[in-house]
Enzyme design. Structure first.
Site, PDB file in Angstrom:
ATOM      1  NE  ARG A  82      -8.060  -9.808  -4.471  1.00  0.00           N
ATOM      2  CZ  ARG A  82      -9.143  -9.262  -3.948  1.00  0.00           C
ATOM      3  NH1 ARG A  82     -10.285  -9.293  -4.619  1.00  0.00           N
ATOM      4  NH2 ARG A  82      -9.120  -8.676  -2.768  1.00  0.00           N
TER       5      ARG A  82
ATOM      6  CE  LYS B 209      -4.224  -1.771   2.164  1.00  0.00           C
ATOM      7  NZ  LYS B 209      -3.951  -3.188   2.042  1.00  0.00           N
TER       8      LYS B 209
ATOM      9  CG  HIS C 105     -11.706  -2.197   8.803  1.00  0.00           C
ATOM     10  ND1 HIS C 105     -11.941  -0.852   8.600  1.00  0.00           N
ATOM     11  CD2 HIS C 105     -11.178  -2.307  10.049  1.00  0.00           C
ATOM     12  CE1 HIS C 105     -11.556  -0.181   9.684  1.00  0.00           C
ATOM     13  NE2 HIS C 105     -11.102  -1.036  10.570  1.00  0.00           N
TER      14      HIS C 105
ATOM     15  CD  GLU D 112      -4.197   5.498   4.232  1.00  0.00           C
ATOM     16  OE1 GLU D 112      -3.659   5.281   3.149  1.00  0.00           O
ATOM     17  OE2 GLU D 112      -5.384   5.217   4.479  1.00  0.00           O
TER      18      GLU D 112
END
Length: 645
Positions: free
Chosen positions: A296, A116, A234, A200
């Site tokens: 994907r 990420k 999540h 973040e």
């Protein structure tokens, strides 16, 4: 086009790929583990190859064995599905080195988006907006906390190699950062073998909107957006397309950003660019930020197929075989609205714990698309994700599609394991969701009302009792004595409560029931039973469990009057495994004093870690397991005794 492909996956996605490939005249090879020897995807395939033990590391993650299976069976290409090896660049290179085609992006493209932190740096270069945060290589606890303190709370800790909510923790204030970081690092190491994280800024009232892209290695198009904001821990629960409240300007901006992301890495095949969107007000073109790219096919791809009329698996096969992009951007358009709900085997009242069991009954309504990798009689294994099916509905408008989803969920029938079906039904009927007021916190804010248990009525107990006693389909003399209607007891329990149920059969088409003192009349009209004024619900019987298919399924238990049991309620002394799993860690030691809420052990199951806590104050009398043990549901792990014993 290929003549034969191998699907390097299992379950629902393997079945999905096989359906499209076979419709195109392409022969399919399945691979399977010990646990999947009699599974649905094996039965559907033209040929199946055994590749190892039940654990993924012993089968579906063995890239060398899978490549050898493809070569031995004459397959020309490998479709990875999603999960397992689908985003493993080393596997892609091994496939290509063997002279086979990987149906997906290049190894370089996967590596570019695999971490990420590196992906976000690449997106900045490509002009794609990103969330403010720390993506550096210095992983010292003090550095990470200092960066979080500087950007201000709340912040989100995320595993750089993560996905599916694993290795992710929301931190509301600086006092909680250290514990959240330790937990995220441990889970990231377990799930991905990489403990590194990024930090973040957490967007207030965030929405999760993703864009489906498709590339040919040079050019890319987008197939519009999906809203995946309805999440718990999540993990996505219900997805829809298009996103509520989306404007033409916002859609154009997000689509352009997603295409830039794909073309920046020379992307080939199906992929998804995920964005965090500021949902505190109307959607605006400057209010979205790149989160990650999934290289994907996504679990929720059917909603995109529904609104575009595109078969994404067919596109994957054609482009991998060398064909150009089937459509240009101008040729793609949105028609109608679609929803997908993920039906899982999980114990909602117990905190959504993954569940196992054999599906004794499984039936989906004809008006909905149900993508499933299991059938009635199949087992939900502790080794894999406990998904039963994806229920997908479509309509010309959002209201119609959502109404059809609610109806489809109400008509879905599952028995043999606990599921989240009632939770999905409550969510589809939530007023805010129906108005399109969605954000990632909606489920958390409304969890109590969304998880209320069903309220069975006496008529449900009667339906179960009729099925158990054979009175629903009996002949004219069923239940009669020579001189008077026969009164008989039908002993049932609901949960821990035993019900007092009696019936008097008044004739072939009439029965009088009492349930805990409440009188219920059952009459047969034109061959159908009416109980307390309502049509009798369908029932399924397996062993001593009678499932009544109303209110998303109510499970009654038949009581054997000869089975006399005695015992007190649990006193909190014995800590048991709530599900099958691996004992990841043991914190308890014999003789140690513990307080209520202390961690005693850590169980890893269904790819997640679950802390087992002391139910009361006491002293550890025995530790009955060791780290690394594989345990079954209900296995005793730790025994406590009174502190002064």
């Amino acid at each position: 086009m290929f003549d034969k492909i191998l699907i390097a996956n299992r379950g629902e996605i393997a079945c999905r790929v096989i359906e499209t490939a076979q419709s195109m005249g392409v022969s399919c090879v399945a691979v399977y583990s010990d646990a999947d020897a009699s599974s649905k995807h094996v039965a559907m395939a033209d040929k199946a190859v055994h590749i190892g033990g039940s654990a993924p590391a012993d089968s579906y993650l063995r890239g060398d064995v899978i490549v050898r299976a493809a070569l031995d069976t004459g397959a020309q290409a490998i479709h990875p599905g999603y999960g397992f090896l689908s985003e493993n660049p080393d596997f892609v290179e091994a496939v290509e080195a063997a002279g086979l085609t990987f149906i997906g992006p290049s190894a370089d493209a996967i590596r570019a988006m695999g971490l990420k932190d590196a992906a976000k740096a690449l997106m900045v270069e490509a002009g794609v907006p990103v969330v403010p945060g720390y993506h550096g290589s210095d992983q010292a606890d003090t550095t990470l906390k200092a960066e979080a303190d500087q950007m201000g709370y709340p912040v989100l800790i995320k595993a750089v190699a993560g996905g599916g909510g694993k290795g992710m923790r929301l931190v509301e204030n600086h006092n909680d950062f250290a514990d959240a970081l330790a937990s995220a690092l441990s889970e990231a190491q377990t799930a991905f073998g990489n403990p590194n994280v990024l930090v973040e800024k957490f967007v207030t009232h965030p929405r999760h909107i993703e864009v489906q892209i498709f590339g040919d290695g040079t050019r890319a198009v987008h197939l519009f957006e999906r809203d995946c904001s309805l999440q718990r821990r999540h993990q996505k629960v219900i997805e829809e397309a298009p996103a509520p409240g989306m404007t033409p300007n916002m859609r154009a901006a997000m689509g352009d950003a997603a295409v830039k992301a794909a073309e920046a890495i020379g992307y080939k095949g199906a992929g998804t660019v995920e964005f965090i969107v500021d949902g505190s007000g109307p959607l605006r073109p400057d209010g979205f930020f790149f989160m990650e790219m999934n290289t994907r096919l996504q679990v929720e791809h059917p909603v995109t197929e529904a609104i575009t009329g595109v078969d994404l698996v067919e596109w994957q096969l054609r482009v991998a075989a060398g064909a150009p992009l089937p459509m240009t951007q101008d040729e793609l358009s949105i028609t109608g609205h679609a929803f997908e709900a993920r039906l899982y085997a999980e114990d909602v009242p117990a905190g959504f714990l993954p569940a196992t069991g054999t599906l004794t009954h499984l039936r989906f309504p004809e008006q909905a698309r149900a993508d499933s990798g299991v059938r009635a009689g199949d087992a939900i294994s502790p080794f894999y994700d406990p998904m039963i099916a994806k229920v997908i509905t479509y309509g010309p408008t959002r209201d119609t599609a959502l109404s059809r989803l609610s109806q489809a969920l109400a008509e879905t029938e599952v028995a043999g394991t606990v599921t989240n079906l009632a939770f999905l039904g409550a969510l589809s009927g939530h007023d805010g969701f129906q108005r399109g007021e969605v954000d990632t916190g909606l489920i958390g804010r409304n969890l109590e009302t969304l998880t209320l248990p069903p309220s069975p009525e006496p008529r449900h107990a009667v339906a179960a009792a009729m099925a158990l006693a054979g009175l629903a389909d009996g002949g004219a003399a069923t239940g009669f004595s020579l001189w008077a209607p026969l009164r008989r007891a039908v002993p049932l329990a609901l949960g821990e409560d035993r019900l007092n149920i009696h019936v008097e059969v008044l004739g072939p088409n009439a029965q009088a029931w009492t349930v805990d003192g409440t009188t219920v009349q059952a009459d047969r009209l034109q061959g159908n039973w009416i109980i307390d004024g309502s049509p009798a619900p369908r029932c399924s019987i397996s062993d001593n469990i009678i499932t009544v298919f109303d209110h998303y399924g109510i499970a009654y238990r038949a009581i054997d009057l000869l089975d006399v049991t005695a015992g007190a309620m649990g006193d909190g002394n014995l800590i048991e495994a709530p599900m099958p799993g691996l004992v990841k860690a043991v914190f308890a030691t014999p003789g140690a004093k513990v307080a209520k809420g202390d961690r005693l052990a850590m169980l890893e199951a269904m790819k997640m870690e679950h802390a087992l806590l002391a139910l009361r104050d006491g002293t550890v009398a025995e530790v009955l397991v060791s780290q690394g043990d594989q345990v079954s549901a209900g296995a005793a792990l730790v025994r406590l005794e009174d502190a002064d014993t």
